[in-house]
Write a protein that holds these residues in place. Structure first.
Motif, PDB file in Angstrom:
ATOM      1  N   GLU A  45     -40.807  45.661  -6.198  1.00  0.00           N
ATOM      2  CA  GLU A  45     -41.728  45.964  -5.179  1.00  0.00           C
ATOM      3  C   GLU A  45     -41.733  45.010  -4.025  1.00  0.00           C
ATOM      4  O   GLU A  45     -41.940  45.322  -2.845  1.00  0.00           O
ATOM      5  CB  GLU A  45     -43.071  46.268  -5.897  1.00  0.00           C
ATOM      6  N   TYR A  46     -41.836  43.579  -4.480  1.00  0.00           N
ATOM      7  CA  TYR A  46     -41.825  42.690  -3.377  1.00  0.00           C
ATOM      8  C   TYR A  46     -40.708  42.588  -2.413  1.00  0.00           C
ATOM      9  O   TYR A  46     -40.756  42.788  -1.263  1.00  0.00           O
ATOM     10  CB  TYR A  46     -42.006  41.148  -3.917  1.00  0.00           C
ATOM     11  N   ASP A  93     -38.436  48.596 -11.192  1.00  0.00           N
ATOM     12  CA  ASP A  93     -40.118  49.131 -10.823  1.00  0.00           C
ATOM     13  C   ASP A  93     -41.206  48.175 -11.313  1.00  0.00           C
ATOM     14  O   ASP A  93     -42.234  48.403 -11.730  1.00  0.00           O
ATOM     15  CB  ASP A  93     -39.848  50.735 -11.482  1.00  0.00           C
ATOM     16  N   ASP A  94     -40.423  46.667 -11.165  1.00  0.00           N
ATOM     17  CA  ASP A  94     -41.559  45.642 -11.538  1.00  0.00           C
ATOM     18  C   ASP A  94     -42.088  45.112 -10.222  1.00  0.00           C
ATOM     19  O   ASP A  94     -41.581  45.655  -9.098  1.00  0.00           O
ATOM     20  CB  ASP A  94     -40.446  44.469 -12.349  1.00  0.00           C
ATOM     21  N   HIS A  95     -42.732  44.103 -10.227  1.00  0.00           N
ATOM     22  CA  HIS A  95     -43.406  43.394  -9.281  1.00  0.00           C
ATOM     23  C   HIS A  95     -42.053  42.813  -8.183  1.00  0.00           C
ATOM     24  O   HIS A  95     -42.336  42.743  -7.098  1.00  0.00           O
ATOM     25  CB  HIS A  95     -44.427  42.187  -9.624  1.00  0.00           C
ATOM     26  N   TYR A  96     -41.170  42.136  -8.920  1.00  0.00           N
ATOM     27  CA  TYR A  96     -40.071  41.686  -8.091  1.00  0.00           C
ATOM     28  C   TYR A  96     -39.449  42.841  -7.192  1.00  0.00           C
ATOM     29  O   TYR A  96     -39.267  42.698  -6.051  1.00  0.00           O
ATOM     30  CB  TYR A  96     -39.063  41.245  -8.968  1.00  0.00           C
ATOM     31  N   ILE A 110     -43.468  34.555  -2.931  1.00  0.00           N
ATOM     32  CA  ILE A 110     -44.224  35.824  -3.104  1.00  0.00           C
ATOM     33  C   ILE A 110     -45.631  35.351  -3.291  1.00  0.00           C
ATOM     34  O   ILE A 110     -46.201  34.344  -3.531  1.00  0.00           O
ATOM     35  CB  ILE A 110     -43.985  36.096  -4.562  1.00  0.00           C
ATOM     36  N   HIS A 152     -35.429  46.623 -14.694  1.00  0.00           N
ATOM     37  CA  HIS A 152     -35.843  45.188 -14.066  1.00  0.00           C
ATOM     38  C   HIS A 152     -34.867  44.683 -13.044  1.00  0.00           C
ATOM     39  O   HIS A 152     -33.754  44.949 -13.065  1.00  0.00           O
ATOM     40  CB  HIS A 152     -36.176  44.329 -15.212  1.00  0.00           C
ATOM     41  N   THR A 191     -36.159  53.494  -6.351  1.00  0.00           N
ATOM     42  CA  THR A 191     -36.754  52.787  -7.555  1.00  0.00           C
ATOM     43  C   THR A 191     -36.303  53.363  -8.837  1.00  0.00           C
ATOM     44  O   THR A 191     -36.699  54.496  -9.138  1.00  0.00           O
ATOM     45  CB  THR A 191     -38.304  52.654  -7.384  1.00  0.00           C
TER      46      THR A 191
END
Length: 376
Positions: free
Chosen positions: A101-102, A96-99, A370, A125, A120
């Motif tokens: 999501e990307y 559920d981190d930016h990685y 990214i 991480h 998710t």
């Protein structure tokens, strides 16, 4: 937070790479399963450093001339399948981190991969792999933790699918494989290095449910205790209906035990920049041809071609070619002087499959970073 929503029909792969080509178009009926291929596994964020002249030296700082990020791990295989026009469903855990999501957005929105069976995981991480490409090889450093319960992301009952891809490992049972095979799904299996050193085929749970097994030459020889990859393929064909052994720069060799047919196709000579994901691309190409009902030698040739195209780009999933890239390559080599006529005939089956090239060869397939938009 994201979770898989309703289990509806998978998204159609984007046309950026498929060029509208559906390799199974003539075979589709209203009673088809909801997806062509199901697979599960771990999604990594891959951070790739390129433009290194040599391996980093201890105690020094090394600057790379290029870098990028893209979904990796099982995402390599899922992307390769989707770019060849197969309706692909992936069950995986995402951080559920930016990685995370990307990676989710890149696969679902960018590649048209169905993630309705993925989830998710709050507080978890994303696994990360840093890959350094140099001298035609790569060195990787990875970090990650097992996703918390419920273990994995495999549905209790995998979806109906024409095919599934299983990554076998010694002593690790993949319970879903037997269920999928029992429902008529054709299971294609690859395998990794046996860290235990036992190399025992009996220790690969699920192999008996697989239609095809696709190890590389060294893995095949070790598992069969034979002295050459071709003998290994023949030995493996006693355990599975279809044994395919990749031979690296020599190409690939296959034995179909159901028909007694064998085939061997040489590799295409290319300047390899980064081999990351090439094995996954090979499996995707072979699976595509198998579902489409192509002759065995054509399947091997196509799988080798897609793998060869992938190693000419840096990165894993984003280096996977689609029909646009295959068409551009075929148009280019046919117009080149000095080509071996026999080699050209080997790939003549592409004529009935490919759209007219819309972009010249070579192509830049993606900007794997990214924060930047996708290339046109």
């Amino acid at each position: 937070m994201r979770s898989g929503g309703a289990h509806g029909a998978p998204q159609r792969p984007g046309t950026g790479h498929t060029a509208g080509v559906d390799p199974l178009g003539t075979l589709r009926t209203p009673s088809d399963p909801e997806c062509d291929v199901f697979l599960t596994g771990t999604v990594f964020l891959d951070i790739v450093f390129t433009g290194l002249d040599s391996a980093p030296a201890r105690g020094t700082e090394t600057w790379a001339r290029g870098m990028g990020s893209s979904p990796g791990g099982v995402a390599n295989m899922a992307t390769a399948l989707a770019r060849l026009g197969l309706r692909t469903s992936l069950a995986a855990a995402f951080g559920d981190d930016h990685y995370g999501e990307y990676c989710w957005d890149a696969l679902e929105q960018g590649e048209g991969i169905d993630l309705s069976r993925s989830r998710t995981v709050p507080g978890w991480h994303s696994p990360v792999t840093v890959s350094m490409a140099y001298e035609g090889e790569r060195t990787m450093v990875s970090h990650g933790h097992e996703a918390p319960p419920p273990e994995g992301s495999v549905p209790a009952c995998p979806p109906r699918a024409r095919a599934a891809v299983a990554s076998l490992a010694p002593g690790r049972a993949e319970e879903w494989v037997a269920g999928a095979a029992g429902r008529g799904t054709r299971v294609f299996a690859d395998v990794g290095w046996d860290e235990s050193g036992r190399w025992d085929l009996a220790a690969l749970p699920g192999l008996e449910h697989c239609e095809a097994f696709l190890p590389n030459a060294e893995e095949a020889v070790r598992y069969t205790r034979t002295d050459c990859p071709r003998a290994a393929a023949r030995a493996l064909a006693e355990r599975v209906p279809l044994a395919v052994v990749t031979l690296g720069a020599q190409g690939a060799y296959a034995v179909d035990s159901a028909t007694g047919e064998t085939a061997e196709v040489p590799a295409i000579e290319v300047a390899a920049l980064d081999p990351t994901g090439a094995g996954d691309v090979f499996v995707a190409g072979f699976l595509t041809g198998t579902l489409a009902g192509w002759p065995l030698a054509d399947r091997l040739a196509f799988a080798g071609l897609t793998a060869a195209l992938s190693v000419q780009e840096f990165g894993g999933s984003l280096s996977a070619p689609g029909w646009v890239e295959v068409a551009a390559w075929w148009g280019y080599v046919r117009d080149c002087s000095g080509q071996d006529p026999a080699a050209l005939r080997r790939y003549a089956f592409l004529d009935r499959l490919l759209p007219a090239p819309t972009r010249p060869w070579p192509l830049r397939r993606a900007v794997p970073t990214i924060g930047f938009g996708r290339s046109a």
